[in-house]
Design an enzyme around this catalytic site. Sequence first.
Site, short mmCIF file in Angstrom:
data_model
loop_
_atom_site.label_atom_id
_atom_site.label_comp_id
_atom_site.label_asym_id
_atom_site.label_seq_id
_atom_site.Cartn_x
_atom_site.Cartn_y
_atom_site.Cartn_z
CE LYS A 18 -1.93 2.63 2.93
NZ LYS A 18 -1.77 3.89 2.17
CD GLU A 49 10.23 12.26 11.86
OE1 GLU A 49 9.13 11.70 12.02
OE2 GLU A 49 11.20 11.71 11.30
CD GLU A 79 12.88 3.67 8.15
OE1 GLU A 79 13.00 4.57 9.00
OE2 GLU A 79 12.75 3.84 6.94
CB CYS A 100 13.04 8.44 8.46
SG CYS A 100 13.83 7.48 7.17
P1 NAD Z 1 1.61 8.13 8.41
O1 NAD Z 1 2.38 7.28 9.35
O2 NAD Z 1 0.23 8.54 8.80
O3 NAD Z 1 1.48 7.39 7.00
C1 NAD Z 1 2.41 6.45 6.50
C2 NAD Z 1 1.65 5.32 5.79
O4 NAD Z 1 0.81 4.63 6.73
C3 NAD Z 1 0.71 5.78 4.68
O5 NAD Z 1 0.71 4.81 3.66
C4 NAD Z 1 -0.64 5.81 5.37
O6 NAD Z 1 -1.73 5.67 4.50
C5 NAD Z 1 -0.54 4.62 6.30
N1 NAD Z 1 -1.39 4.70 7.49
C6 NAD Z 1 -1.84 5.80 8.14
N2 NAD Z 1 -2.55 5.46 9.21
C7 NAD Z 1 -2.57 4.11 9.27
C8 NAD Z 1 -3.12 3.15 10.17
N3 NAD Z 1 -3.81 3.53 11.23
N4 NAD Z 1 -2.92 1.83 9.92
C9 NAD Z 1 -2.19 1.43 8.86
N5 NAD Z 1 -1.64 2.28 7.97
C10 NAD Z 1 -1.81 3.61 8.17
O7 NAD Z 1 2.50 9.40 8.09
P2 NAD Z 1 2.00 10.80 7.44
O8 NAD Z 1 0.73 11.26 8.07
O9 NAD Z 1 2.05 10.65 5.98
O10 NAD Z 1 3.18 11.76 7.92
C11 NAD Z 1 3.15 12.31 9.22
C12 NAD Z 1 4.52 12.35 9.84
O11 NAD Z 1 5.09 11.05 9.87
C13 NAD Z 1 5.56 13.15 9.08
O12 NAD Z 1 5.45 14.51 9.32
C14 NAD Z 1 6.82 12.55 9.62
O13 NAD Z 1 7.13 13.10 10.86
C15 NAD Z 1 6.47 11.10 9.76
N6 NAD Z 1 6.92 10.32 8.59
C16 NAD Z 1 8.01 9.53 8.72
C17 NAD Z 1 8.46 8.83 7.60
C18 NAD Z 1 9.67 7.97 7.65
O14 NAD Z 1 10.34 7.81 6.64
N7 NAD Z 1 9.96 7.33 8.78
C19 NAD Z 1 7.81 8.93 6.39
C20 NAD Z 1 6.65 9.70 6.30
C21 NAD Z 1 6.23 10.39 7.42
#
Ligand code: NAD
Length: 475
Positions: free
Chosen positions: A170, A376, A244, A278
Amino acid sequence: MHINGDFVRAADGRTFETVDPSTGERITEVAHAGAADVDSAVRAARLALEGPWGALPAIERGRLLGRLADLVEANAGELAELESRDGGKPISATTSMDVPGAVAQFRYFSGWPTKLEGRTIPVAMPDTLCYTRQEPVGVVAQILPWNFPLLMTSWKLGAALAAGCTVVLKPAEQTPLTALRLAELIVEAGFPPGTVNVLTGDGETGSLLVDHPDVDKIAFTGSTAVGREIGAKAGAGLKRLTLELGGKSPNIILADADLDAAIAGSYQGIYGNSGQACYAASRLFVHHSVFDEVVSGLVDRASTAVVGPALDPATEHGPLISAEQYQRVRAFVEDGVASGATLHGDVPPPALDGGYYIRPTLFIDVKPDMRIAREEIFGPVLVATPFDDLSEVVEYAHDTDYGLAAGVWTRNLGNAHTLAARLRAGVVYLNTWSAGDPAAPFGGVKASGSGREMGQPGVESYLEPKTVWTSLTPA
Ligand code: NAD
Ligand code: MG
């Protein structure tokens, strides 16, 4: 979305828009996967595992991964443009790093299937043969973020497919397009239908996938908040897990460092990908004797930064991913100013065609309990603090929930390797930042996650050893 080798609509017909962050305009609509779609994708993955994919000899899995690498390479220009439009990443970066990086991942993992050997165990029992087989974990759910969509897809898929797993992937709702194009290339390469299924959707889709009882392992990259939720569910469901998550990584410049290299590397470490990484070098600690010189070097470099639309070849830093992320990062900058830190860099955002642009910024006079020092930010915002000696800076470095990366700039080998051993992080960079290779494991400790991706540990995270006992007692 792409299930069992074909593009399909959502069973309930829902769709969502994906937007170009350089302009704020809609690119297209994609299917929004719901419960029925999650179920068909998991079923397709299970059937492929028990059928044609599971029956393939290791060398054939490797050959298919190699063909996929060749196809990504042959379609590099198109994939780079798609990635830049959908995610706002500068075309210079997607062309030179993201797409070639994905090719390298698939090529690297194509070598693994034929090297996954079990062991013969020297057990005490006489007339007994005991050995292990390395078997795939099974059906894997891979959930991705928007900051390195194709590159992360390639290292997650590469490892899982090398190990013989099947996948329901996904992509993030902000960046679904390269994963969909990749799904076509996977079919073209000759992978059996159902081996890789791509479900487009948001957190709701991700959550349904995590909850599905027939998923054996979850590999997630994203926010720590969602990682904790998935970790709890995987614990309850006894599913295998790799996480991660986020970071707030310390980058330490000692007095004897090559300052030109340290400034250039620290600049890329935090501002690369507009800070949306990250492993971003987001907390800078500089020996007080060179603090002013380093800060003014970074501020000078930032003042000439070319911030602009992703498809402009001159752009160094693209927009942030979304209006939401833009507001989040702006709120952090305002909070930093309000809490008394001193801001360098451009406060007012440039008005560029409705895109989500923020110029590189740097804070000094930062207190360790400020939000900008603790959370972060995931944007081009650096906090810089002076220090006096090594024990003090190690204490500063460890004053965080996170443990993804850490960096040290010095000409003193003893200090470099002493700090490399002492710093609590999954990755340490010495006189560099953000180096990476498919063969080198990557991941974090503490709230930055668990498990490693890439390299041998990356493949092993998709394998289960099975122990086989055989009595050799003569009949
Ligand atoms: P997120 O964790 O909400 O989303 C990441 C992925 O998880 C997306 O594919 C999303 O659709 C999915 N997701 C969201 N909620 C979920 C749930 N309850 N169960 C399963 N899957 C779910 O991240 P975001 O809202 O896109 O970004 C928010 C913050 O997260 C950023 O500002 C940053 O601080 C952090 N982030 C970290 C990384 C990294 O590389 N570690 C990458 C993106 C964002
Ligand atoms: Mg988009």
